[in-house]
Scaffold this active site. Structure first.
Site, short mmCIF file in Angstrom:
data_model
loop_
_atom_site.label_atom_id
_atom_site.label_comp_id
_atom_site.label_asym_id
_atom_site.label_seq_id
_atom_site.Cartn_x
_atom_site.Cartn_y
_atom_site.Cartn_z
N GLU A 181 101.47 7.34 126.55
CA GLU A 181 101.78 5.96 126.19
C GLU A 181 101.29 4.91 126.98
O GLU A 181 100.86 3.72 126.63
CB GLU A 181 103.41 5.87 126.21
CG GLU A 181 104.02 4.79 125.41
CD GLU A 181 105.64 4.87 125.01
OE1 GLU A 181 105.93 5.60 124.21
OE2 GLU A 181 106.27 4.36 125.71
N GLU A 192 107.12 14.58 108.69
CA GLU A 192 105.86 14.55 109.25
C GLU A 192 105.98 15.41 110.82
O GLU A 192 104.96 15.68 111.44
CB GLU A 192 105.22 13.18 109.68
CG GLU A 192 105.98 12.14 110.45
CD GLU A 192 107.15 11.35 109.75
OE1 GLU A 192 107.54 12.03 108.68
OE2 GLU A 192 107.70 10.56 110.22
N CYS A 238 110.26 6.13 121.41
CA CYS A 238 111.15 7.37 121.80
C CYS A 238 112.13 7.40 121.17
O CYS A 238 112.90 8.49 121.00
CB CYS A 238 111.25 7.49 123.32
SG CYS A 238 110.05 6.93 124.32
N GLU A 254 115.32 12.93 113.39
CA GLU A 254 113.96 12.91 113.43
C GLU A 254 113.66 14.13 113.34
O GLU A 254 112.48 14.53 112.80
CB GLU A 254 113.86 12.21 114.95
CG GLU A 254 112.42 12.16 115.47
CD GLU A 254 112.28 11.72 116.90
OE1 GLU A 254 113.00 12.30 117.75
OE2 GLU A 254 111.62 11.19 117.30
N SER A 305 104.37 2.22 119.45
CA SER A 305 103.59 3.11 119.96
C SER A 305 103.30 4.20 119.08
O SER A 305 104.41 5.06 118.51
CB SER A 305 104.15 3.62 121.17
OG SER A 305 103.51 4.78 121.71
N CYS A 335 119.94 6.65 126.58
CA CYS A 335 120.28 7.89 126.26
C CYS A 335 121.56 8.20 126.79
O CYS A 335 122.43 9.12 126.43
CB CYS A 335 119.17 8.75 126.39
SG CYS A 335 117.66 8.59 125.32
N GLU A 363 97.83 4.53 125.82
CA GLU A 363 97.91 3.66 124.60
C GLU A 363 98.11 2.09 124.96
O GLU A 363 97.01 1.39 124.41
CB GLU A 363 98.94 4.12 123.75
CG GLU A 363 98.96 3.28 122.26
CD GLU A 363 99.93 3.84 121.43
OE1 GLU A 363 100.67 4.80 121.69
OE2 GLU A 363 100.17 3.07 120.50
N LYS A 373 118.32 12.07 116.95
CA LYS A 373 117.17 13.23 117.11
C LYS A 373 117.26 14.23 115.95
O LYS A 373 116.35 14.78 115.72
CB LYS A 373 117.48 13.81 118.51
CG LYS A 373 116.90 12.46 119.66
CD LYS A 373 115.46 12.85 119.71
CE LYS A 373 115.50 11.78 121.00
NZ LYS A 373 114.14 11.23 120.95
#
Lengths: 557, 371
Positions: free
Chosen positions: A272, A359, A292, A354, A312, A488, A275, A351
């Site tokens: 990151e 993908e 994230c 996710e 990102s 989190c 990036e 999550k």
């Protein structure tokens, strides 16, 4: 100010509710719809007390000079018991037989209610589509806590009351399934529910099945914030670091390898930070926004299509680690990727969603929440407190302090800034703590000079704050967004209760973890340096991109 | 009838020549009290709102007459809407509001067109910049409750909320708001203008087993016998209901229909609704019908009203069909008391008045059904 509480004269301050006063003086008043950190709506009518001869909800009645309050007389008990009975008649009656560990059943037991004089309510259909959150309308007592959180803190209002009277129910708009709605799966509603009517989807059986299967190599990874919160489920103080015990417990449960998601976090930071530097160099869309948090990502996909190019492209840490386990690690160990099962212990319900995204569905197989993990440990009768500390397995167990910070709001920013500054300038930071992004303030911002460019950054946590910050996102170069209040450590998969006081303690636990580790910058992680040399190639290169980056989609409302 | 006396803007002209405080004093002296049922002194309510410092203030005219058996507001809006609108203008002037809303019950929407026309004409005549808007309710009984009206106008779910803050301090869009009933506002111009205005005159909505049901004007304190005589009883009257929420009493000729007397009997006179019930009707059946109404109209916010009204209905139906046992009556009574004591809003609290009063006045009818 003085009030008379249960025939005792008690001093109290102006503006306190009767409930506050009672709590201070160790007088028990049961509550259901009232939640800490929120204004009371006084729906449930369980906390009733008698004030000057009239029944009033103690959660929302302010103490007045000379007030006479009774918390346990005949009138109070009659009303309280009747209201609990009414609620139980609408709640799953099976709970009455086999007392579950949630607020309503605890109150029933405390109050000594033995019998419900009403017939059970009609059964309703379960909403358990998708892989993140299940709603069971049969258990719902319409206390409105989830609605309050979703509306007031998250500003999403994916669920609200519909219909009226005893037909009223908490449901997504147009009575859709939660899965089909724009719910971002943050799970804050799960934290607030006092009757387990809204919970994470249970994946324990599937994980147990995988562990029992001898052909499968089952790998578990634990998120940064778990080590500061898991202990709460076993009676430890919030913020107690239980890393060693957690690893030992995971081994006892039969996982073949115990890895640390923190190394995934280090990897995320390296990618990151790179990036960010690339984006600034090549004039690509700025600000760059962290990705994230799958809750925030889902929000952007539903509501802010214009921001998708700003996200990102890095996968979240556990997905990155999952991808590395199924490629680099598999190759090194000589195990076929299809025989590896990756289980992530996450503080998060999003999550779960996710890991089921098309993908990324190959990287991580199952996600368990902190609560589910604790439940598994309890199911296996493991005495958590007596476990000896153990270390993570090699090689994917060594991580830095920067990664530990991921669990708290501002952590990703702090970790990324440490790495971005040092890799871009080649200089060493004199002070590596970025105090501007620490703490529980809703929106935090600051700036730092890198190679004579002033990089402005901002951090927001809780969707309400996120939406506020996004009103002026163009001012910044780099933004960290987390869907849950506190990041989190306040995630939807964390132990219940999760209040601001508890969040703060967990946060301090993580700061302590960062402070204690010998390595505190992600790009100094030797395992990853080796992994890039041996397998991943160049940072942000072709192979890294294939494994560690993802893409986003525009979704309807 | 006093209420039909038209003042033709004279009261408004008088009001604008006075200071707001003087208007409040005048109304206070003449003892105008709210006609929606709660009997709160109007002058006090206006005074609270007037004292608040705020750029925006609102006035809401509550025309969501939802109480079964009540139709006095409809009568006023059909026969003398001018006074009501003049009252709204005076109230706005007094408290300093620039925007007023008439929250009109959807069933009365046939009145909307006419009202709009009159509003436009009267505002033109008065020369003020006060704006009056008609908002149609969606048909929920609870939206006659003042905090639920506020939620409804704001576009939220029609649910009451916890007071304080009271609307006069923080109401519609969190601004000071006065909410007055149609009859109250229609009386305002009369109070201002008519020297001989009688504060005790009320519009009684009479219905039930009567040959001539309708609106009758009478003073509070009239005896029950006289009141019934006006409506011409059909058969021998055994009970009177004060609307659904007001509870019931056994019919006695010389009972005074007066707030204190009715209160002492455990009932509520409220908006002066009287439903006569003759001997051919069973009180248990009456109770079941009324319970059905409350079960349907509960908003579902608080536990006792949401779950309780449904259980009350089930118990009453059971009793009415003859399947019940004496202990069901006990449960019915206990549940009714708990709902009365612990519901969040006035609707919930009053939803079991009819059961409790029926049980104290006509318990034998319930017991007979349980044999």
């Amino acid at each position: 100010m003085q009030i008379r509480l249960n025939s005792r004269d008690i001093e109290c301050d102006e503006g306190m509710t009767i409930l506050d006063v009672a709590k201070e003086n160790n007088i028990r008043i049961p509550t259901l719809c009232h939640q800490e950190d929120f204004p009371s709506e006084a729906r449930c009518r369980v906390c009733l007390v008698e004030v000057d001869g009239k029944l009033m909800p103690s959660c929302s009645t302010k103490a007045r000079e000379g007030m006479v309050v009774e918390t346990e007389n005949k009138n109070v008990k009659r009303a309280r018991h009747m209201n609990i009975e009414l609620m139980m008649s609408a709640h799953m009656q099976s709970c009455f037989v086999d007392v579950k560990d949630h607020a309503l059943c605890r109150i029933v037991a405390e109050e000594g209610i033995k019998d419900i004089r009403f017939t059970p309510a009609k059964e309703q259909v379960l909403d358990d589509m998708g892989r993140a959150i299940t709603r069971d309308p049969n258990k719902c007592i319409k206390c409105g806590r989830c609605v309050q959180v979703c509306r007031d803190i998250q500003n999403i209002t994916a669920i609200d009351f519909a219909y009226r009277g005893h037909h009223s129910k908490v449901t997504p708009y147009f009575d859709k399934d939660l899965h089909d709605s724009y719910c971002i799966k943050c799970g804050q509603c799960v934290l607030s529910c006092p009757v387990e009517a809204i919970t994470e989807q249970d994946h324990i059986p599937e994980v147990l099945k995988a562990i029992a299967d001898s052909r499968k190599h089952v790998v578990v990874q634990t998120a940064p914030s778990i080590r500061a919160s898991l202990g709460e489920s076993f009676g430890n103080e919030p913020g107690t670091l239980v890393k060693g015990k957690m690893v030992a417990a995971a081994r006892k449960l039969g996982f073949d390898r115990v890895f640390d998601t923190n190394i995934g976090a280090d990897l995320t930071i390296i990618e990151e930070a790179n990036e960010l530097i690339e984006r600034i160099k090549n004039n690509r869309p700025l600000p760059m926004i962290t990705s994230c948090c799958p809750g925030w990502v889902k929000y952007a996909e539903h509501f802010r299509h214009d921001l998708l190019p700003h996200l990102s492209t890095c996968k979240s840490p556990h997905e990155m680690l999952g991808a590395v386990i199924k490629s680099y690690y598999a190759e090194k160990q000589g195990i076929k990727p299809k025989d590896i099962v990756v289980v992530s212990i996450m503080p998060c319900t999003a999550k779960k969603y996710e890991s089921a995204r098309e993908e990324m569905k190959d990287d991580v197989d199952y996600v368990l929440t902190t609560r589910e993990f604790a439940k598994m440990i309890k199911m296996h009768k493991i005495d958590f407190d007596k476990l000896e500390d153990e270390d993570f397995d090699n090689p994917l167990g060594l991580s830095t302090g920067a990664a530990a910070l991921f669990g708290a709001t501002g952590g990703v920013m702090e970790a990324a800034l440490r790495t971005a500054y040092e890799t871009a300038t080649g200089k060493t930071l004199t002070k590596i703590e970025f105090d501007q992004v620490r703490g529980i303030e809703g929106i935090k911002s600051g700036d730092i000079e890198i190679n004579s460019i002033t990089i402005k950054f901002a951090v927001a946590h809780g969707m309400g704050n996120v939406q506020e910050l996004l009103k002026s996102y163009k001012e910044y170069h780099f933004i960290e967004l987390m869907a849950c209040p506190g990041g989190c450590i306040g995630g939807g998969g964390q132990p219940i209760p999760t209040t601001w006081a508890i969040r703060k303690k967990r946060m301090e636990g993580l700061y302590e973890e960062d402070h204690n580790l010998p390595l505190r910058k992600s790009h100094e992680n030797p395992v990853l340096i080796k992994a890039y040399e041996e397998y991943l190639g160049e940072i942000g290169g072709r192979k890294a991109h294939k494994l560690l980056h993802t893409k986003y989609f525009e979704r309807d409302l | 009838m006093q209420i039909l006396e038209k003042t033709g803007m004279k009261a408004w002209n008088k009001a604008v020549s006075m200071k707001p405080d003087d208007i409040i004093n005048l109304i206070g002296e003449k003892k105008l009290i709210g006609r929606g049922g709660a009997c709160f002194p109007t002058a006090k309510k206006w005074g609270f709102a007037k004292e608040q410092e705020s750029d925006d203030k609102y006035l809401i005219c509550n025309a969501d007459e939802g109480e079964p058996g009540t139709f006095k507001d409809k009568f006023i809006m059909e026969n003398n809407p001018e006074n009501m609108i003049e009252g709204i203008l005076i109230a706005c002037y007094t408290i300093g509001a620039k925007q007023a809303y008439i929250y009109l019950r959807r069933e009365y929407r046939y009145l909307e067109k006419g009202l709009k026309k009159i509003i436009i004409g009267m505002i033109k005549k008065s020369g003020t910049d006060i704006n009056i808007e008609i908002i149609l309710g969606a048909g929920a009984y609870i939206c006659g409750e003042e905090t639920a009206i506020i939620n409804s106008i704001e576009g939220k779910r029609g649910e009451p909320y916890l007071k304080p803050p009271y609307p006069a301090v923080e109401g519609l869009f969190s601004k000071p708001t006065v909410i007055d009933n149609v009859e109250t506002l229609a009386n305002v111009p009369l109070v201002m203008f008519d020297e001989n205005w009688n504060p005790d005159l009320r519009l009684f909505s009479l219905s039930g087993n009567l040959k001539k049901p309708g609106i009758y004007e009478a003073e509070v304190g009239i005896t029950m016998g006289e009141l019934m005589k006006m409506g011409r009883p059909d058969g021998k009257i055994k009970a009177v209901y004060f609307g659904c929420a007001g509870g019931c009493m056994s019919f006695k000729k010389d009972t005074k229909v007066d707030y204190d007397v009715i209160d002492k009997a455990g009932c509520m006179l409220g908006s002066c609704t009287v439903i006569a019930v003759n001997e051919k009707n069973s009180i248990v059946d009456m109770a079941a019908v009324i319970a059905k109404f409350f079960e349907f109209e509960s908003c579902g916010k608080c536990t006792p009203c949401r779950e309780g009204t449904m259980r009350i209905l089930a118990l009453l139906e059971k009793i009415s069909l003859g399947y019940a046992k004496p202990k069901d009556i006990e449960l019915l009574e206990e549940l009714s008391i708990v709902i009365r004591d612990s519901a969040l809003c006035g609707l919930g609290k009053s939803s079991t008045t009819h059961v409790l009063t029926a049980l104290s006045n006509f318990r034998n009818e319930f017991e007979e059904k349980c044999r």
